[in-house]
Design a protein around this motif. Sequence first.
Motif, PDB file in Angstrom:
ATOM      1  N   CYS A 120      -3.068  -5.551   7.047  1.00  0.00           N
ATOM      2  CA  CYS A 120      -4.085  -6.182   6.353  1.00  0.00           C
ATOM      3  C   CYS A 120      -5.316  -5.121   6.190  1.00  0.00           C
ATOM      4  O   CYS A 120      -5.659  -4.329   7.367  1.00  0.00           O
ATOM      5  N   TYR A 121      -5.931  -4.999   5.026  1.00  0.00           N
ATOM      6  CA  TYR A 121      -7.086  -4.057   5.064  1.00  0.00           C
ATOM      7  C   TYR A 121      -8.297  -4.947   4.152  1.00  0.00           C
ATOM      8  O   TYR A 121      -7.867  -5.739   3.144  1.00  0.00           O
ATOM      9  N   TYR A 122      -9.326  -4.407   4.388  1.00  0.00           N
ATOM     10  CA  TYR A 122     -10.467  -4.744   3.510  1.00  0.00           C
ATOM     11  C   TYR A 122     -10.445  -3.514   2.748  1.00  0.00           C
ATOM     12  O   TYR A 122     -10.713  -2.522   2.956  1.00  0.00           O
ATOM     13  N   ILE A 123     -10.721  -3.909   1.465  1.00  0.00           N
ATOM     14  CA  ILE A 123     -10.966  -2.955   0.394  1.00  0.00           C
ATOM     15  C   ILE A 123     -12.413  -2.842   0.222  1.00  0.00           C
ATOM     16  O   ILE A 123     -13.097  -3.581  -0.281  1.00  0.00           O
ATOM     17  N   ASP A 124     -13.166  -1.779   0.786  1.00  0.00           N
ATOM     18  CA  ASP A 124     -14.378  -1.453   0.723  1.00  0.00           C
ATOM     19  C   ASP A 124     -14.854  -1.175  -0.367  1.00  0.00           C
ATOM     20  O   ASP A 124     -16.033  -1.322  -0.962  1.00  0.00           O
ATOM     21  N   ASP A 125     -14.291  -0.034  -1.243  1.00  0.00           N
ATOM     22  CA  ASP A 125     -14.659   0.716  -2.132  1.00  0.00           C
ATOM     23  C   ASP A 125     -13.495   1.289  -3.036  1.00  0.00           C
ATOM     24  O   ASP A 125     -12.702   1.487  -2.547  1.00  0.00           O
ATOM     25  N   VAL A 126     -13.706   1.500  -4.214  1.00  0.00           N
ATOM     26  CA  VAL A 126     -12.824   1.768  -5.233  1.00  0.00           C
ATOM     27  C   VAL A 126     -13.533   3.041  -6.250  1.00  0.00           C
ATOM     28  O   VAL A 126     -14.415   2.680  -6.776  1.00  0.00           O
TER      29      VAL A 126
ATOM     30  N   VAL B 249       0.866  -1.178   0.054  1.00  0.00           N
ATOM     31  CA  VAL B 249       0.030  -0.046  -0.041  1.00  0.00           C
ATOM     32  C   VAL B 249       0.977   1.112   0.069  1.00  0.00           C
ATOM     33  O   VAL B 249       1.919   1.168   0.565  1.00  0.00           O
ATOM     34  N   LYS B 250       0.353   1.875  -0.595  1.00  0.00           N
ATOM     35  CA  LYS B 250       1.185   3.423  -0.935  1.00  0.00           C
ATOM     36  C   LYS B 250       0.822   4.645   0.209  1.00  0.00           C
ATOM     37  O   LYS B 250      -0.431   4.754   0.123  1.00  0.00           O
ATOM     38  N   LYS B 251       1.684   4.730   1.152  1.00  0.00           N
ATOM     39  CA  LYS B 251       1.556   5.742   2.272  1.00  0.00           C
ATOM     40  C   LYS B 251       2.231   7.066   1.844  1.00  0.00           C
ATOM     41  O   LYS B 251       3.089   7.097   1.099  1.00  0.00           O
ATOM     42  N   ASP B 252       2.178   7.714   2.913  1.00  0.00           N
ATOM     43  CA  ASP B 252       2.712   9.304   2.784  1.00  0.00           C
ATOM     44  C   ASP B 252       4.267   9.109   2.620  1.00  0.00           C
ATOM     45  O   ASP B 252       5.035   9.531   1.801  1.00  0.00           O
ATOM     46  N   ASP B 253       4.828   8.314   3.474  1.00  0.00           N
ATOM     47  CA  ASP B 253       6.339   7.922   3.560  1.00  0.00           C
ATOM     48  C   ASP B 253       6.820   6.764   2.705  1.00  0.00           C
ATOM     49  O   ASP B 253       7.709   6.254   2.998  1.00  0.00           O
ATOM     50  N   GLY B 254       6.022   6.437   1.756  1.00  0.00           N
ATOM     51  CA  GLY B 254       6.552   5.280   0.670  1.00  0.00           C
ATOM     52  C   GLY B 254       5.469   3.749   0.867  1.00  0.00           C
ATOM     53  O   GLY B 254       4.495   4.095   1.075  1.00  0.00           O
ATOM     54  N   TRP B 255       6.123   2.976   0.115  1.00  0.00           N
ATOM     55  CA  TRP B 255       5.249   1.478  -0.003  1.00  0.00           C
ATOM     56  C   TRP B 255       5.616   0.971   1.171  1.00  0.00           C
ATOM     57  O   TRP B 255       6.588   0.733   1.806  1.00  0.00           O
ATOM     58  N   HIS B 256       4.283   0.309   1.716  1.00  0.00           N
ATOM     59  CA  HIS B 256       4.347  -0.726   2.632  1.00  0.00           C
ATOM     60  C   HIS B 256       3.781  -2.080   2.479  1.00  0.00           C
ATOM     61  O   HIS B 256       2.608  -2.173   1.865  1.00  0.00           O
ATOM     62  N   ARG B 257       4.535  -3.169   3.058  1.00  0.00           N
ATOM     63  CA  ARG B 257       3.859  -4.606   2.632  1.00  0.00           C
ATOM     64  C   ARG B 257       2.656  -4.480   3.487  1.00  0.00           C
ATOM     65  O   ARG B 257       2.330  -4.133   4.390  1.00  0.00           O
ATOM     66  N   CYS B 258       1.516  -5.049   2.785  1.00  0.00           N
ATOM     67  CA  CYS B 258       0.323  -5.339   3.195  1.00  0.00           C
ATOM     68  C   CYS B 258      -0.776  -6.306   2.505  1.00  0.00           C
ATOM     69  O   CYS B 258      -0.203  -6.547   1.275  1.00  0.00           O
ATOM     70  N   ASP B 259      -1.645  -6.959   3.054  1.00  0.00           N
ATOM     71  CA  ASP B 259      -2.538  -7.695   2.547  1.00  0.00           C
ATOM     72  C   ASP B 259      -3.891  -7.060   2.597  1.00  0.00           C
ATOM     73  O   ASP B 259      -4.209  -6.263   3.263  1.00  0.00           O
ATOM     74  N   PHE B 260      -4.753  -7.529   1.626  1.00  0.00           N
ATOM     75  CA  PHE B 260      -5.991  -6.826   1.137  1.00  0.00           C
ATOM     76  C   PHE B 260      -6.899  -7.757   1.034  1.00  0.00           C
ATOM     77  O   PHE B 260      -6.534  -8.942   0.508  1.00  0.00           O
ATOM     78  N   VAL B 261      -8.107  -7.791   1.485  1.00  0.00           N
ATOM     79  CA  VAL B 261      -9.069  -8.779   1.497  1.00  0.00           C
ATOM     80  C   VAL B 261     -10.187  -8.148   0.677  1.00  0.00           C
ATOM     81  O   VAL B 261     -10.581  -6.805   0.927  1.00  0.00           O
TER      82      VAL B 261
ATOM     83  N   ARG C 201     -11.099   3.068  -0.495  1.00  0.00           N
ATOM     84  CA  ARG C 201     -11.397   3.255   0.875  1.00  0.00           C
ATOM     85  C   ARG C 201     -11.419   1.805   1.493  1.00  0.00           C
ATOM     86  O   ARG C 201     -11.685   0.852   1.236  1.00  0.00           O
ATOM     87  N   LEU C 202     -10.412   1.942   2.622  1.00  0.00           N
ATOM     88  CA  LEU C 202      -9.643   0.574   3.287  1.00  0.00           C
ATOM     89  C   LEU C 202     -10.455   0.714   4.610  1.00  0.00           C
ATOM     90  O   LEU C 202     -10.298   1.875   5.384  1.00  0.00           O
ATOM     91  N   THR C 203     -10.474  -0.433   5.223  1.00  0.00           N
ATOM     92  CA  THR C 203     -10.855  -0.668   6.572  1.00  0.00           C
ATOM     93  C   THR C 203     -10.102  -1.681   7.281  1.00  0.00           C
ATOM     94  O   THR C 203      -9.620  -2.734   6.426  1.00  0.00           O
ATOM     95  N   ARG C 204      -9.594  -1.565   8.793  1.00  0.00           N
ATOM     96  CA  ARG C 204      -8.855  -2.436   9.126  1.00  0.00           C
ATOM     97  C   ARG C 204      -9.560  -3.561   9.824  1.00  0.00           C
ATOM     98  O   ARG C 204     -10.689  -2.871  10.521  1.00  0.00           O
ATOM     99  N   PRO C 205      -9.366  -4.638   9.772  1.00  0.00           N
ATOM    100  CA  PRO C 205     -10.233  -5.744  10.518  1.00  0.00           C
ATOM    101  C   PRO C 205     -10.064  -5.581  12.182  1.00  0.00           C
ATOM    102  O   PRO C 205      -8.882  -5.146  12.457  1.00  0.00           O
ATOM    103  N   GLY C 206     -10.962  -6.058  12.619  1.00  0.00           N
ATOM    104  CA  GLY C 206     -10.975  -5.957  14.059  1.00  0.00           C
ATOM    105  C   GLY C 206     -11.784  -6.947  14.879  1.00  0.00           C
ATOM    106  O   GLY C 206     -12.764  -7.557  13.947  1.00  0.00           O
ATOM    107  N   TYR C 207     -11.957  -7.285  15.901  1.00  0.00           N
ATOM    108  CA  TYR C 207     -12.740  -8.050  16.778  1.00  0.00           C
ATOM    109  C   TYR C 207     -13.260  -7.317  18.147  1.00  0.00           C
ATOM    110  O   TYR C 207     -12.599  -6.344  18.750  1.00  0.00           O
ATOM    111  N   ARG C 208     -14.446  -7.852  18.532  1.00  0.00           N
ATOM    112  CA  ARG C 208     -14.993  -7.173  19.742  1.00  0.00           C
ATOM    113  C   ARG C 208     -14.615  -7.688  20.729  1.00  0.00           C
ATOM    114  O   ARG C 208     -14.647  -9.106  21.155  1.00  0.00           O
TER     115      ARG C 208
END
Length: 191
Positions: free
Chosen positions: A122-128, A34-46, A102-109
């Motif tokens: 890891c992020y969910y890709i919710d919308d493009v 994923v590209k962030k302000d400070d560069g590219w970071h390893r990431c998984d997407f669902v 539009r990305l969201t991070r998974p979590g649990y309650r």
Amino acid sequence: MNKTNTATVTSTQAISVSQIILDESNFLTLWGQVKKDDGWHRCDFVTTYETLNTMLRYVQDRSDAVQMTIVQKLEHMGQNPDLIDLEAELGSPVLFDNMYFRLTRPGYREEGAWIEYTDGECYYIDDVLPMPAAREQQYVKKIDHCMDMLRKSYELYLGYLELDFEEDTARQKADLADDLKYTLAYYAWKM
């Protein structure tokens, strides 16, 4: 897994995908960066097949190669899950850029609070959505400038009226003699 939810929403304009993991579900796992302000970071997407199709529509120059690679893998898919190595098949990761993700991070309650457990890996890709083209942005700027000029003309017209100019003279001096231009200036002023 029914307790899984998303907690943090973020966005980016580019991701890179090296591998796609397919299984029997309606979801895909994409390994990449994923590209962030400070560069590219390893990431998984669902994400879903529908969202991947949307992403492919927005990168038309790379779309055919990726789609054919996925179709060939699906036709010969033996074991579940299965891996499509885009980097090996196409020579490099596939860059999805000039899009709004539009990305969201998974979590649990846990005890009434949402706990994120992926640390941004890891992020969910919710919308493009597509990014507006630079040419479209130029038109928006020009239209905004035009509306601003019309608004100023109407303010000038109101100033002449306050100085007790006749209606027709005030419109002429404010360059609003044309009825259509006068109407547009009025609505620009109202906005």
